[in-house]
Enzyme design. Structure first.
Site, mmCIF file in Angstrom:
data_model
loop_
_atom_site.group_PDB
_atom_site.id
_atom_site.type_symbol
_atom_site.label_atom_id
_atom_site.label_comp_id
_atom_site.label_asym_id
_atom_site.label_seq_id
_atom_site.Cartn_x
_atom_site.Cartn_y
_atom_site.Cartn_z
ATOM 1 N N TYR A 38 -3.701 3.186 8.005
ATOM 2 C CA TYR A 38 -4.970 2.474 8.189
ATOM 3 C C TYR A 38 -5.734 3.110 9.354
ATOM 4 O O TYR A 38 -5.675 4.330 9.546
ATOM 5 C CB TYR A 38 -4.734 0.973 8.426
ATOM 6 C CG TYR A 38 -3.778 0.338 7.453
ATOM 7 C CD1 TYR A 38 -4.068 0.327 6.085
ATOM 8 C CD2 TYR A 38 -2.598 -0.244 7.878
ATOM 9 C CE1 TYR A 38 -3.195 -0.270 5.187
ATOM 10 C CE2 TYR A 38 -1.727 -0.838 6.974
ATOM 11 C CZ TYR A 38 -2.031 -0.843 5.631
ATOM 12 O OH TYR A 38 -1.170 -1.417 4.737
ATOM 13 N N SER A 49 0.791 -1.239 0.000
ATOM 14 C CA SER A 49 0.000 0.000 0.000
ATOM 15 C C SER A 49 0.821 1.285 0.000
ATOM 16 O O SER A 49 0.261 2.356 -0.227
ATOM 17 C CB SER A 49 -0.924 0.033 1.208
ATOM 18 O OG SER A 49 -2.106 -0.664 0.906
ATOM 19 N N LYS A 67 0.483 3.542 -2.886
ATOM 20 C CA LYS A 67 -0.707 4.394 -3.061
ATOM 21 C C LYS A 67 -0.356 5.886 -3.017
ATOM 22 O O LYS A 67 -1.079 6.723 -3.564
ATOM 23 C CB LYS A 67 -1.774 4.012 -2.020
ATOM 24 C CG LYS A 67 -2.328 2.608 -2.314
ATOM 25 C CD LYS A 67 -3.196 2.015 -1.227
ATOM 26 C CE LYS A 67 -3.577 0.566 -1.613
ATOM 27 N NZ LYS A 67 -4.245 -0.190 -0.588
HETATM 28 N N1 GLU Z 1 -2.239 -5.391 -2.087
HETATM 29 C C1 GLU Z 1 -2.758 -5.319 -0.752
HETATM 30 C C2 GLU Z 1 -4.259 -5.502 -0.748
HETATM 31 O O1 GLU Z 1 -4.887 -5.017 -1.607
HETATM 32 C C3 GLU Z 1 -2.377 -3.997 -0.173
HETATM 33 C C4 GLU Z 1 -2.758 -3.915 1.263
HETATM 34 C C5 GLU Z 1 -1.913 -2.980 2.043
HETATM 35 O O2 GLU Z 1 -0.684 -2.946 1.941
HETATM 36 O O3 GLU Z 1 -2.530 -2.235 2.810
HETATM 37 O O4 GLU Z 1 -4.847 -6.123 0.092
#
Ligand code: GLU
Length: 316
Positions: free
Chosen positions: A249, A70, A73
């Site tokens: 998160y 993530s 992102k």
């Molecule tokens: N590729 C992971 C997913 O989509 C990314 C999750 C993450 O790193 O927060 O679940």
């Protein structure tokens, strides 16, 4: 532990942090919902800091590539903002979610508009924007080139095993994407969007490469020596603001409280941080806490912030 000063002795601070993390016995748990990530070695720990205008300072396993997940992102948002500007905010919000990154329930009661671009559905919408009208492979190649440009490192690439592992097991992300498609918030076929999204998440970088790749966010959107900025100063500031409010998160508030450095984490165990006007930072250890953030990378950030006084909320 080295003490804070106006010009922190980064080498001593990072060596000290890496030594301490090497001897920690409680190291969290690897992400196993993506089978390939479960193979990561819990004993690894790396950290890298790139001061503005300076060379990287590193310690531990800072040159070992890992799955950035993530963290990417931050860079996909950068690209989407360049592509469609503030139009993106009609399709994705800017508020912390307070829910897990792959929550389905929140998406349903908010009619397919994800809370922010750093949770999975938000990043899937961003992938749809980046994809535009192209084939996924073209967009994937363009994205890898972008990562290489940001980090000044042509060796960066995608870990094909991680991408394949997530494509094979990504039922939850498929559910999120299909729901958004049903609400009219995806323009491309779900599988094309997810092919781009999963491959973006599977980019592998070391701490050194990751810290290098975020230099532009620490310096108002611009890389030293480049005539054209990567992104405007205003957009860089907004991306950094979202890192504070949404980067870890549903533990973003706790990280701001404990550390005070804008950051983005990934389930590969990395955390990327940006201290505007000072430095970009990456730390990595694959063991996660219950919210999905690297236990020891978060602790390393906390110690770094204490030793350097780099909290954006005031000197500790
Ligand atoms: N590729 C992971 C997913 O989509 C990314 C999750 C993450 O790193 O927060 O679940």
């Amino acid at each position: 532990m080295a003490r804070r000063s106006h010009k922190p002795d980064l080498e001593a601070i990072l060596d000290d942090i890496a030594d301490r993390m090497a001897s920690e016995s409680e190291r969290g748990k690897v992400a196993d919902y993506i089978p390939e990530l479960a193979k990561a070695n819990l004993n690894r720990f790396g950290i890298a800091v790139v001061p503005i205008g300076g060379a990287p300072v590193v310690a531990g396993d800072a040159d070992e590539p890992f799955s950035v997940q993530s963290i990417v992102k931050v860079f996909t948002l950068t690209l989407a903002l360049e592509r469609v500007g503030s139009g993106i905010w009609a399709r994705v919000g800017r508020e912390p979610s307070g829910d897990p990154f792959n929550s389905i329930v929140q998406l349903e009661y908010e009619h397919g508009i994800p809370r922010n671009p750093f949770i999975n559905p938000g990043a899937i919408v961003v992938a749809d924007i980046i994809l535009g009208k192209r084939e996924p492979q073209a967009a994937i190649e363009e994205f890898v080139s972008l990562c290489r440009r940001f980090a000044c490192d042509e060796s960066i690439g995608i870990d094909a095993d991680v991408a394949a592992s997530e494509i094979a097991t990504g039922a939850r992300n498929r559910a999120l994407a299909h729901f958004m498609a049903a609400e009219g918030n995806l323009k491309n076929p779900v599988e094309d969007v997810l092919e781009l999204y999963f491959n973006q998440c599977a980019v592998a970088m070391s701490c050194r490469q990751l810290a290098m790749s975020a230099r532009f966010l620490a310096s108002a959107g611009r890389l030293e020596g480049d005539d054209d900025p990567i992104i405007t100063a205003e957009r860089a500031r907004r991306i950094v603001a979202l890192m504070v409010t949404c980067g870890l998160y549903d533990a973003s508030g706790e990280f701001a409280f404990r550390v005070g450095i804008p950051a983005k984490s990934g389930v590969g165990g990395g955390i990327l941080g940006v201290v505007p006007g000072r430095a970009s930072i990456a730390a990595w250890c694959p063991g996660l806490d219950e919210k999905g953030n690297s236990l020891l990378a978060a602790r390393a950030f906390e110690e770094l912030a204490r030793a350097t006084g780099w909290s954006i909320f005031g000197v500790l």
